[in-house]
Scaffold this motif. Sequence first.
Motif, PDB file in Angstrom:
ATOM      1  N   LEU A   1     139.719 -44.197 -25.309  1.00  0.00           N
ATOM      2  CA  LEU A   1     141.025 -43.715 -24.858  1.00  0.00           C
ATOM      3  C   LEU A   1     141.012 -43.593 -23.341  1.00  0.00           C
ATOM      4  O   LEU A   1     139.993 -43.252 -22.741  1.00  0.00           O
ATOM      5  CB  LEU A   1     141.331 -42.351 -25.500  1.00  0.00           C
ATOM      6  CG  LEU A   1     142.633 -41.659 -25.093  1.00  0.00           C
ATOM      7  CD1 LEU A   1     143.854 -42.457 -25.565  1.00  0.00           C
ATOM      8  CD2 LEU A   1     142.685 -40.237 -25.664  1.00  0.00           C
ATOM      9  N   HIS A   2     142.165 -43.834 -22.731  1.00  0.00           N
ATOM     10  CA  HIS A   2     142.278 -43.729 -21.275  1.00  0.00           C
ATOM     11  C   HIS A   2     142.134 -42.278 -20.823  1.00  0.00           C
ATOM     12  O   HIS A   2     142.583 -41.348 -21.507  1.00  0.00           O
ATOM     13  CB  HIS A   2     143.619 -44.295 -20.806  1.00  0.00           C
ATOM     14  CG  HIS A   2     143.714 -44.495 -19.332  1.00  0.00           C
ATOM     15  ND1 HIS A   2     144.086 -43.485 -18.466  1.00  0.00           N
ATOM     16  CD2 HIS A   2     143.459 -45.586 -18.557  1.00  0.00           C
ATOM     17  CE1 HIS A   2     144.081 -43.950 -17.217  1.00  0.00           C
ATOM     18  NE2 HIS A   2     143.704 -45.219 -17.246  1.00  0.00           N
ATOM     19  N   LYS A   3     141.541 -42.118 -19.657  1.00  0.00           N
ATOM     20  CA  LYS A   3     141.249 -40.782 -19.121  1.00  0.00           C
ATOM     21  C   LYS A   3     142.495 -39.915 -18.945  1.00  0.00           C
ATOM     22  O   LYS A   3     142.409 -38.681 -19.037  1.00  0.00           O
ATOM     23  CB  LYS A   3     140.522 -40.901 -17.782  1.00  0.00           C
ATOM     24  CG  LYS A   3     141.340 -41.582 -16.685  1.00  0.00           C
ATOM     25  CD  LYS A   3     140.560 -41.695 -15.393  1.00  0.00           C
ATOM     26  CE  LYS A   3     141.390 -42.373 -14.303  1.00  0.00           C
ATOM     27  NZ  LYS A   3     140.636 -42.498 -13.029  1.00  0.00           N
ATOM     28  N   ASN A   4     143.649 -40.512 -18.709  1.00  0.00           N
ATOM     29  CA  ASN A   4     144.860 -39.728 -18.444  1.00  0.00           C
ATOM     30  C   ASN A   4     145.411 -39.022 -19.675  1.00  0.00           C
ATOM     31  O   ASN A   4     146.335 -38.207 -19.547  1.00  0.00           O
ATOM     32  CB  ASN A   4     145.949 -40.613 -17.833  1.00  0.00           C
ATOM     33  CG  ASN A   4     145.651 -40.995 -16.402  1.00  0.00           C
ATOM     34  OD1 ASN A   4     144.744 -40.441 -15.776  1.00  0.00           O
ATOM     35  ND2 ASN A   4     146.410 -41.942 -15.865  1.00  0.00           N
ATOM     36  N   GLU A   5     144.861 -39.334 -20.858  1.00  0.00           N
ATOM     37  CA  GLU A   5     145.360 -38.689 -22.075  1.00  0.00           C
ATOM     38  C   GLU A   5     144.242 -38.084 -22.917  1.00  0.00           C
ATOM     39  O   GLU A   5     144.425 -37.829 -24.104  1.00  0.00           O
ATOM     40  CB  GLU A   5     146.191 -39.683 -22.898  1.00  0.00           C
ATOM     41  CG  GLU A   5     147.462 -40.106 -22.175  1.00  0.00           C
ATOM     42  CD  GLU A   5     148.309 -41.103 -22.954  1.00  0.00           C
ATOM     43  OE1 GLU A   5     148.076 -41.279 -24.169  1.00  0.00           O
ATOM     44  OE2 GLU A   5     149.201 -41.705 -22.338  1.00  0.00           O
ATOM     45  N   LEU A   6     143.125 -37.800 -22.296  1.00  0.00           N
ATOM     46  CA  LEU A   6     141.986 -37.290 -23.061  1.00  0.00           C
ATOM     47  C   LEU A   6     142.301 -35.985 -23.782  1.00  0.00           C
ATOM     48  O   LEU A   6     141.826 -35.749 -24.895  1.00  0.00           O
ATOM     49  CB  LEU A   6     140.780 -37.091 -22.135  1.00  0.00           C
ATOM     50  CG  LEU A   6     140.107 -38.369 -21.625  1.00  0.00           C
ATOM     51  CD1 LEU A   6     138.915 -38.015 -20.750  1.00  0.00           C
ATOM     52  CD2 LEU A   6     139.670 -39.258 -22.790  1.00  0.00           C
ATOM     53  N   ASP A   7     143.101 -35.128 -23.161  1.00  0.00           N
ATOM     54  CA  ASP A   7     143.392 -33.834 -23.792  1.00  0.00           C
ATOM     55  C   ASP A   7     144.566 -33.895 -24.764  1.00  0.00           C
ATOM     56  O   ASP A   7     144.910 -32.895 -25.385  1.00  0.00           O
ATOM     57  CB  ASP A   7     143.623 -32.756 -22.730  1.00  0.00           C
ATOM     58  CG  ASP A   7     144.785 -33.068 -21.798  1.00  0.00           C
ATOM     59  OD1 ASP A   7     145.227 -34.245 -21.744  1.00  0.00           O
ATOM     60  OD2 ASP A   7     145.259 -32.146 -21.102  1.00  0.00           O
ATOM     61  N   TRP A   8     145.169 -35.056 -24.910  1.00  0.00           N
ATOM     62  CA  TRP A   8     146.302 -35.184 -25.830  1.00  0.00           C
ATOM     63  C   TRP A   8     145.863 -35.165 -27.290  1.00  0.00           C
ATOM     64  O   TRP A   8     146.618 -34.736 -28.165  1.00  0.00           O
ATOM     65  CB  TRP A   8     147.073 -36.476 -25.557  1.00  0.00           C
ATOM     66  CG  TRP A   8     147.865 -36.482 -24.281  1.00  0.00           C
ATOM     67  CD1 TRP A   8     147.534 -35.868 -23.107  1.00  0.00           C
ATOM     68  CD2 TRP A   8     149.110 -37.147 -24.057  1.00  0.00           C
ATOM     69  NE1 TRP A   8     148.497 -36.123 -22.155  1.00  0.00           N
ATOM     70  CE2 TRP A   8     149.469 -36.896 -22.716  1.00  0.00           C
ATOM     71  CE3 TRP A   8     149.930 -37.934 -24.845  1.00  0.00           C
ATOM     72  CZ2 TRP A   8     150.632 -37.398 -22.154  1.00  0.00           C
ATOM     73  CZ3 TRP A   8     151.098 -38.445 -24.291  1.00  0.00           C
ATOM     74  CH2 TRP A   8     151.450 -38.178 -22.967  1.00  0.00           C
ATOM     75  N   LEU A   9     144.675 -35.656 -27.584  1.00  0.00           N
ATOM     76  CA  LEU A   9     144.249 -35.761 -28.982  1.00  0.00           C
ATOM     77  C   LEU A   9     144.233 -34.404 -29.676  1.00  0.00           C
ATOM     78  O   LEU A   9     144.613 -34.297 -30.846  1.00  0.00           O
ATOM     79  CB  LEU A   9     142.859 -36.402 -29.055  1.00  0.00           C
ATOM     80  CG  LEU A   9     142.764 -37.864 -28.611  1.00  0.00           C
ATOM     81  CD1 LEU A   9     141.316 -38.335 -28.646  1.00  0.00           C
ATOM     82  CD2 LEU A   9     143.638 -38.763 -29.489  1.00  0.00           C
TER      83      LEU A   9
ATOM     84  N   ALA B   1     137.795 -38.189 -27.686  1.00  0.00           N
ATOM     85  CA  ALA B   1     137.368 -39.584 -27.630  1.00  0.00           C
ATOM     86  C   ALA B   1     135.890 -39.663 -27.261  1.00  0.00           C
ATOM     87  O   ALA B   1     135.365 -38.806 -26.545  1.00  0.00           O
ATOM     88  CB  ALA B   1     138.207 -40.348 -26.609  1.00  0.00           C
ATOM     89  N   ASP B   2     135.237 -40.685 -27.735  1.00  0.00           N
ATOM     90  CA  ASP B   2     133.812 -40.879 -27.467  1.00  0.00           C
ATOM     91  C   ASP B   2     133.572 -41.657 -26.178  1.00  0.00           C
ATOM     92  O   ASP B   2     132.558 -41.469 -25.503  1.00  0.00           O
ATOM     93  CB  ASP B   2     133.165 -41.628 -28.626  1.00  0.00           C
ATOM     94  CG  ASP B   2     133.376 -40.923 -29.950  1.00  0.00           C
ATOM     95  OD1 ASP B   2     132.728 -39.886 -30.184  1.00  0.00           O
ATOM     96  OD2 ASP B   2     134.223 -41.391 -30.743  1.00  0.00           O
ATOM     97  N   ASN B   3     134.501 -42.555 -25.855  1.00  0.00           N
ATOM     98  CA  ASN B   3     134.369 -43.383 -24.662  1.00  0.00           C
ATOM     99  C   ASN B   3     135.659 -43.325 -23.859  1.00  0.00           C
ATOM    100  O   ASN B   3     136.762 -43.448 -24.432  1.00  0.00           O
ATOM    101  CB  ASN B   3     134.052 -44.828 -25.035  1.00  0.00           C
ATOM    102  CG  ASN B   3     132.660 -44.982 -25.609  1.00  0.00           C
ATOM    103  OD1 ASN B   3     131.667 -44.890 -24.901  1.00  0.00           O
ATOM    104  ND2 ASN B   3     132.586 -45.210 -26.919  1.00  0.00           N
ATOM    105  N   ILE B   4     135.519 -43.157 -22.568  1.00  0.00           N
ATOM    106  CA  ILE B   4     136.661 -42.967 -21.684  1.00  0.00           C
ATOM    107  C   ILE B   4     136.949 -44.259 -20.932  1.00  0.00           C
ATOM    108  O   ILE B   4     136.051 -44.842 -20.312  1.00  0.00           O
ATOM    109  CB  ILE B   4     136.389 -41.839 -20.677  1.00  0.00           C
ATOM    110  CG1 ILE B   4     136.080 -40.529 -21.419  1.00  0.00           C
ATOM    111  CG2 ILE B   4     137.575 -41.648 -19.740  1.00  0.00           C
ATOM    112  CD1 ILE B   4     135.553 -39.440 -20.510  1.00  0.00           C
TER     113      ILE B   4
END
Length: 211
Positions: free
Chosen positions: A77-85, A107-110
């Motif tokens: 997942l892109h870094k700009n939405e990591l906290d969206w999950l 996400a496991d990989n950014i």
Amino acid sequence: MKWTQLPLGPLQTNAYVLQNDANEAIVIDPGGDGQAFIQWLTSQQLKPLAVLLTHAHFDHIGAVDDVRNEFNCPVYLHKNELDWLADPNKNGSSRFMGNHAITVKPADNIIEKEDTITIGSFSFKVYETPGHSPGSVSFYLKEEAVVFSGDALFAQSIGRTDLPGGDHQLLLTSIHKKLLELPEETVVACGHGPTTTIGNEMDGNPFLSGF
């Protein structure tokens, strides 16, 4: 290599499954119906190597943990939405799903920037295509002449920009500077609805004229 479009979840979001001759697979945007989707993957004797997310809206992430837990595969997942999950307010599920808010493990990989991601025999060029959401990306497979555009570009339409973090002008810029620069024969595998091609959208998409 071949790929399959599977509408999943409450909004029938298009998930995509890419597979090679060894029955290894990449899953893009598993939006829901987790157990039924796992049964389908198993029936096809596929082994997912990773889950790639074009963005983290609720209708694209509903079956992420089901797939990750079943097949022990990482999520990108892109870094700009990591906290969206993990945040139903940001991923939109609290607004649109009521008591069925969706939360997903991190996400496991950014995805930090535009780059090439290689997973097994699969190799994707990542394009940052924000506008529908801040961390929207598109995954391009040059050899297969297909781009998985998420909710950036649709057949005769574009993604909505009235959700948090949406930016209409930025979306148009993303489409014109990134997606429309691809060869016209490139298939656009959209997040919703039928596939199209870059050439078709250049010629006939009413949202892209006068940019």
